[in-house]
Design a protein around this motif. Structure first.
Motif, short mmCIF file in Angstrom:
data_model
loop_
_atom_site.label_atom_id
_atom_site.label_comp_id
_atom_site.label_asym_id
_atom_site.label_seq_id
_atom_site.Cartn_x
_atom_site.Cartn_y
_atom_site.Cartn_z
N MET A 1 -2.11 -13.38 2.42
CA MET A 1 -0.85 -13.03 3.34
C MET A 1 -0.86 -12.86 4.48
N GLY A 2 0.10 -13.20 5.49
CA GLY A 2 0.21 -13.15 6.77
C GLY A 2 0.68 -11.74 7.33
N LYS A 3 0.63 -11.52 8.48
CA LYS A 3 1.18 -10.16 9.10
C LYS A 3 2.75 -10.07 8.74
N GLU A 4 3.57 -11.32 8.73
CA GLU A 4 4.82 -11.19 8.56
C GLU A 4 5.16 -10.56 7.20
N GLU A 5 4.73 -11.24 6.28
CA GLU A 5 4.82 -10.78 4.70
C GLU A 5 4.06 -9.30 4.46
N ARG A 6 3.22 -9.10 5.02
CA ARG A 6 2.67 -7.68 4.87
C ARG A 6 3.93 -6.78 5.59
N GLN A 7 4.52 -7.08 6.59
CA GLN A 7 5.53 -6.07 7.20
C GLN A 7 6.68 -6.14 6.29
N LEU A 8 7.10 -7.10 5.91
CA LEU A 8 8.35 -7.38 4.85
C LEU A 8 8.13 -6.52 3.57
N ILE A 9 7.02 -6.30 2.96
CA ILE A 9 6.70 -5.49 2.15
C ILE A 9 6.93 -3.95 2.43
N ALA A 10 6.13 -3.69 3.61
CA ALA A 10 6.14 -2.45 3.97
C ALA A 10 7.46 -1.88 4.30
N LYS A 11 8.46 -2.73 4.84
CA LYS A 11 9.70 -2.34 5.35
C LYS A 11 10.63 -2.15 4.05
N ARG A 12 10.21 -2.95 3.13
CA ARG A 12 11.27 -2.76 1.78
C ARG A 12 10.78 -1.51 1.10
N ALA A 13 9.59 -1.04 1.35
CA ALA A 13 9.12 0.00 0.68
C ALA A 13 9.54 1.38 1.41
N ALA A 14 9.79 1.34 2.65
CA ALA A 14 10.36 2.39 3.34
C ALA A 14 11.57 2.81 2.99
N LYS A 15 12.48 1.70 2.24
CA LYS A 15 13.92 1.95 1.84
C LYS A 15 13.84 3.08 0.71
N GLU A 16 12.66 3.21 -0.22
CA GLU A 16 12.54 4.05 -1.06
C GLU A 16 12.45 5.40 -0.58
N ILE A 17 12.12 5.61 0.48
CA ILE A 17 11.88 6.95 0.99
C ILE A 17 13.11 7.61 1.55
N SER A 18 13.53 9.03 1.28
CA SER A 18 14.54 9.77 1.77
C SER A 18 14.25 10.85 2.76
N SER A 19 15.26 11.06 3.49
CA SER A 19 14.81 12.30 4.43
C SER A 19 14.15 13.64 3.81
N GLY A 20 13.24 14.02 4.30
CA GLY A 20 12.62 15.49 3.90
C GLY A 20 11.50 15.15 2.82
N MET A 21 11.13 13.91 2.68
CA MET A 21 10.26 13.79 1.47
C MET A 21 8.84 13.86 2.09
N MET A 22 7.86 14.25 1.06
CA MET A 22 6.57 14.23 1.34
C MET A 22 5.96 13.29 0.90
N VAL A 23 5.29 12.21 1.46
CA VAL A 23 4.65 11.06 0.86
C VAL A 23 3.50 10.70 1.48
N ASN A 24 2.60 10.05 0.76
CA ASN A 24 1.11 9.54 0.83
C ASN A 24 1.16 8.18 0.87
N LEU A 25 0.58 7.42 2.04
CA LEU A 25 0.30 6.19 2.12
C LEU A 25 -1.13 5.82 1.80
N GLY A 26 -1.35 4.78 0.98
CA GLY A 26 -2.80 4.57 0.85
C GLY A 26 -3.23 3.51 1.96
N ILE A 27 -4.43 2.97 1.72
CA ILE A 27 -5.14 2.21 2.61
C ILE A 27 -4.60 0.64 2.53
N GLY A 28 -4.57 -0.05 3.68
CA GLY A 28 -3.87 -1.51 3.52
C GLY A 28 -2.49 -1.34 3.82
N ILE A 29 -1.42 -2.34 3.15
CA ILE A 29 -0.24 -2.25 3.31
C ILE A 29 0.56 -1.10 3.33
N PRO A 30 0.30 -0.27 2.68
CA PRO A 30 1.05 1.15 2.60
C PRO A 30 0.87 1.74 3.91
#
Length: 220
Positions: A3-32
């Motif tokens: 995967m290229g940089k653009e696809e990795r960022q697309l995945i990360a951007k979509r994942a960010a939509k799952e996060i709501s204000s005030g949440m406590m979130v852990n991000l793993g290594i790599g795309i996360p």
């Protein structure tokens, strides 16, 4: 296929939509780790790291890195107002007590039941499983970010994992460069298709049965 940089960022951007204000979130290594770049500083989201930060911010600009500040993968990070520091034992105490709202991690394979294999490829040297097992078992919601297939083109979403498991039935949502797939009690449901792919492309590259949602969203 890689995967290229653009696809990795697309995945990360979509994942960010799952996060709501005030949440406590852990991000793993790599795309996360890229997800932090798509969360606004004022959102009140507190990113948690196993090495002892609550309130990790986005990647610092080149030249503005602080040698004392890194994420769990050892890469430079920033902090947001209200951040706190603690030892790894406290960081894991927070995970094991179930305080994390979401954990976002990478994977080598995910099964149709939501089993996750992400910590070892037999025969290859790894430093250990890190926090993967605790995170995948204890967070309220587990989101997997990964490429849809291996570099050789084999599906990474499979009927049954062939690699050693990290957790059984742990995944709630899978996001790849091709699709967003929800793990339900009766199997996998395709809810979004990423541009420029079509539903047929996703089905063809998935090694498990996919139920296509009546409201499947095809992103343009």
């Amino acid at each position: 296929m890689g995967m290229g940089k653009e696809e990795r960022q697309l995945i990360a951007k979509r994942a960010a939509k799952e996060i709501s204000s005030g949440m406590m979130v852990n991000l793993g290594i790599g795309i996360p780790t890229l997800v932090a770049d798509f969360i606004h500083d004022s959102s009140g989201v507190m990113f948690h790291t196993e090495n002892g930060i609550l309130g990790m911010g986005p990647s610092p600009e080149q030249g503005k890195e602080d040698g004392n500040l890194s994420n769990a993968g050892g890469y430079p990070c920033s902090i947001v107002p209200g951040a706190s520091f603690f030892d790894s034992a406290t960081a894991f105490g927070m995970i094991r007590r179930g305080y994390l709202d979401i954990t976002i991690l990478g994977a080598l394979e995910v099964s149709e039941k939501g089993d996750i294999a992400n910590w070892i490829v037999p025969g290859k040297r790894v430093p250990g499983m890190g926090g993967a097992i605790d995170l995948a078992q204890k967070a309220k919601k587990v989101i997997v970010l990964m490429s849809h297939t291996t570099k050789g083109g084999s599906p990474k979403i499979v009927k049954e994992c062939s690699l050693p498991l990290t957790v059984k039935e742990g995944a709630h949502l899978i996001i790849t460069e091709m699709a967003v797939i929800e793990v339900k009690q009766d199997g996998l449901e395709l809810i979004e298709v990423m541009h420029p792919y079509k539903v047929e492309d996703v089905i063809k590259n998935t090694g498990a049965t996919l139920k296509v949602s009546d409201r499947v969203l095809v992103n343009k």
